[in-house]
Design a protein around this motif. Sequence first.
Motif, PDB file in Angstrom:
ATOM      1  N   PRO A  32       0.728  -1.209   0.028  1.00  0.00           N
ATOM      2  CA  PRO A  32       0.017  -0.037  -0.015  1.00  0.00           C
ATOM      3  C   PRO A  32       0.760   1.354  -0.137  1.00  0.00           C
ATOM      4  O   PRO A  32       0.538   2.307  -0.594  1.00  0.00           O
ATOM      5  CB  PRO A  32      -0.936   0.082   1.129  1.00  0.00           C
ATOM      6  CG  PRO A  32      -0.776  -1.495   1.568  1.00  0.00           C
ATOM      7  CD  PRO A  32       0.484  -2.067   1.061  1.00  0.00           C
ATOM      8  N   LEU A  33       2.055   1.179   0.563  1.00  0.00           N
ATOM      9  CA  LEU A  33       3.038   2.269   0.615  1.00  0.00           C
ATOM     10  C   LEU A  33       3.229   2.792  -0.735  1.00  0.00           C
ATOM     11  O   LEU A  33       3.377   3.868  -1.333  1.00  0.00           O
ATOM     12  CB  LEU A  33       4.203   2.147   1.315  1.00  0.00           C
ATOM     13  CG  LEU A  33       5.062   3.397   1.450  1.00  0.00           C
ATOM     14  CD1 LEU A  33       4.622   4.544   2.026  1.00  0.00           C
ATOM     15  CD2 LEU A  33       6.361   3.062   2.153  1.00  0.00           C
ATOM     16  N   PHE A  34       3.401   1.781  -1.706  1.00  0.00           N
ATOM     17  CA  PHE A  34       3.779   2.170  -3.186  1.00  0.00           C
ATOM     18  C   PHE A  34       2.601   2.482  -3.785  1.00  0.00           C
ATOM     19  O   PHE A  34       2.500   3.327  -4.695  1.00  0.00           O
ATOM     20  CB  PHE A  34       4.548   0.918  -3.705  1.00  0.00           C
ATOM     21  CG  PHE A  34       4.562   1.014  -5.318  1.00  0.00           C
ATOM     22  CD1 PHE A  34       5.874   1.511  -5.665  1.00  0.00           C
ATOM     23  CD2 PHE A  34       3.636   0.495  -6.145  1.00  0.00           C
ATOM     24  CE1 PHE A  34       6.067   1.681  -6.992  1.00  0.00           C
ATOM     25  CE2 PHE A  34       3.810   0.635  -7.491  1.00  0.00           C
ATOM     26  CZ  PHE A  34       5.206   1.538  -8.004  1.00  0.00           C
ATOM     27  N   ASN A  35       1.609   1.950  -3.654  1.00  0.00           N
ATOM     28  CA  ASN A  35       0.246   2.204  -4.342  1.00  0.00           C
ATOM     29  C   ASN A  35      -0.042   3.649  -4.059  1.00  0.00           C
ATOM     30  O   ASN A  35      -0.543   4.162  -4.873  1.00  0.00           O
ATOM     31  CB  ASN A  35      -0.869   1.108  -4.027  1.00  0.00           C
ATOM     32  CG  ASN A  35      -0.537  -0.084  -4.591  1.00  0.00           C
ATOM     33  OD1 ASN A  35       0.091  -0.345  -5.609  1.00  0.00           O
ATOM     34  ND2 ASN A  35      -1.082  -1.207  -3.912  1.00  0.00           N
ATOM     35  N   TYR A  36      -0.537   3.937  -2.659  1.00  0.00           N
ATOM     36  CA  TYR A  36      -0.748   5.333  -2.424  1.00  0.00           C
ATOM     37  C   TYR A  36       0.243   6.444  -2.416  1.00  0.00           C
ATOM     38  O   TYR A  36       0.120   7.558  -2.813  1.00  0.00           O
ATOM     39  CB  TYR A  36      -1.571   5.247  -1.018  1.00  0.00           C
ATOM     40  CG  TYR A  36      -2.848   4.212  -0.950  1.00  0.00           C
ATOM     41  CD1 TYR A  36      -3.564   4.418  -1.881  1.00  0.00           C
ATOM     42  CD2 TYR A  36      -2.829   3.015  -0.235  1.00  0.00           C
ATOM     43  CE1 TYR A  36      -4.881   3.503  -1.814  1.00  0.00           C
ATOM     44  CE2 TYR A  36      -3.850   2.328  -0.092  1.00  0.00           C
ATOM     45  CZ  TYR A  36      -4.717   2.645  -0.809  1.00  0.00           C
ATOM     46  OH  TYR A  36      -5.844   1.770  -1.093  1.00  0.00           O
ATOM     47  N   GLY A  37       1.507   6.106  -1.913  1.00  0.00           N
ATOM     48  CA  GLY A  37       2.337   7.034  -1.921  1.00  0.00           C
ATOM     49  C   GLY A  37       3.021   7.523  -3.166  1.00  0.00           C
ATOM     50  O   GLY A  37       2.897   8.724  -3.304  1.00  0.00           O
ATOM     51  N   SER A  38       2.903   6.729  -4.258  1.00  0.00           N
ATOM     52  CA  SER A  38       3.482   7.176  -5.391  1.00  0.00           C
ATOM     53  C   SER A  38       2.534   8.019  -6.351  1.00  0.00           C
ATOM     54  O   SER A  38       2.673   9.020  -6.849  1.00  0.00           O
ATOM     55  CB  SER A  38       3.835   5.866  -6.361  1.00  0.00           C
ATOM     56  OG  SER A  38       2.722   5.010  -6.489  1.00  0.00           O
ATOM     57  N   VAL A  39       1.060   7.596  -6.084  1.00  0.00           N
ATOM     58  CA  VAL A  39       0.060   8.302  -6.672  1.00  0.00           C
ATOM     59  C   VAL A  39      -0.128   9.695  -6.115  1.00  0.00           C
ATOM     60  O   VAL A  39      -0.279  10.657  -6.764  1.00  0.00           O
ATOM     61  CB  VAL A  39      -1.340   7.560  -6.650  1.00  0.00           C
ATOM     62  CG1 VAL A  39      -2.686   8.362  -7.083  1.00  0.00           C
ATOM     63  CG2 VAL A  39      -1.294   6.302  -7.451  1.00  0.00           C
ATOM     64  N   ILE A  40       0.034   9.666  -4.729  1.00  0.00           N
ATOM     65  CA  ILE A  40      -0.252  11.018  -3.973  1.00  0.00           C
ATOM     66  C   ILE A  40       0.854  11.743  -4.314  1.00  0.00           C
ATOM     67  O   ILE A  40       0.616  13.188  -4.553  1.00  0.00           O
ATOM     68  CB  ILE A  40      -0.499  10.763  -2.612  1.00  0.00           C
ATOM     69  CG1 ILE A  40      -1.677  10.061  -2.346  1.00  0.00           C
ATOM     70  CG2 ILE A  40      -0.350  12.061  -1.796  1.00  0.00           C
ATOM     71  CD1 ILE A  40      -1.761   9.597  -0.936  1.00  0.00           C
TER      72      ILE A  40
END
Length: 88
Positions: A32-40
């Motif tokens: 989830p850090l990758f999924n949300y962090g990169s998009v945000i």
Amino acid sequence: MNRLIKIAIWLGLVGLGLLLLVIASGVAHPNPLFNYGSVIGLLLLVFSIFFFVIGWMFDMKCEVKRKNWIGVAILLIAAVLFLYSFLN
């Protein structure tokens, strides 16, 4: 430096910091850090560019209103150089 430019700088720094955090953590897709962090992080960088453009337009309007044609020329040259470097 007007208020929009300051907001753009802070948004860009937070977005870049978030992307660097994702890169430094070494996580991949299911995390989830990758999924949300990169998009945000990318969205914050896009908003930063948007606020920079709006701030530039307000600066241009102010220079035209003052009839400071050298300032207008400098802003236009800076915009052309930025777009040239961005598109190449």
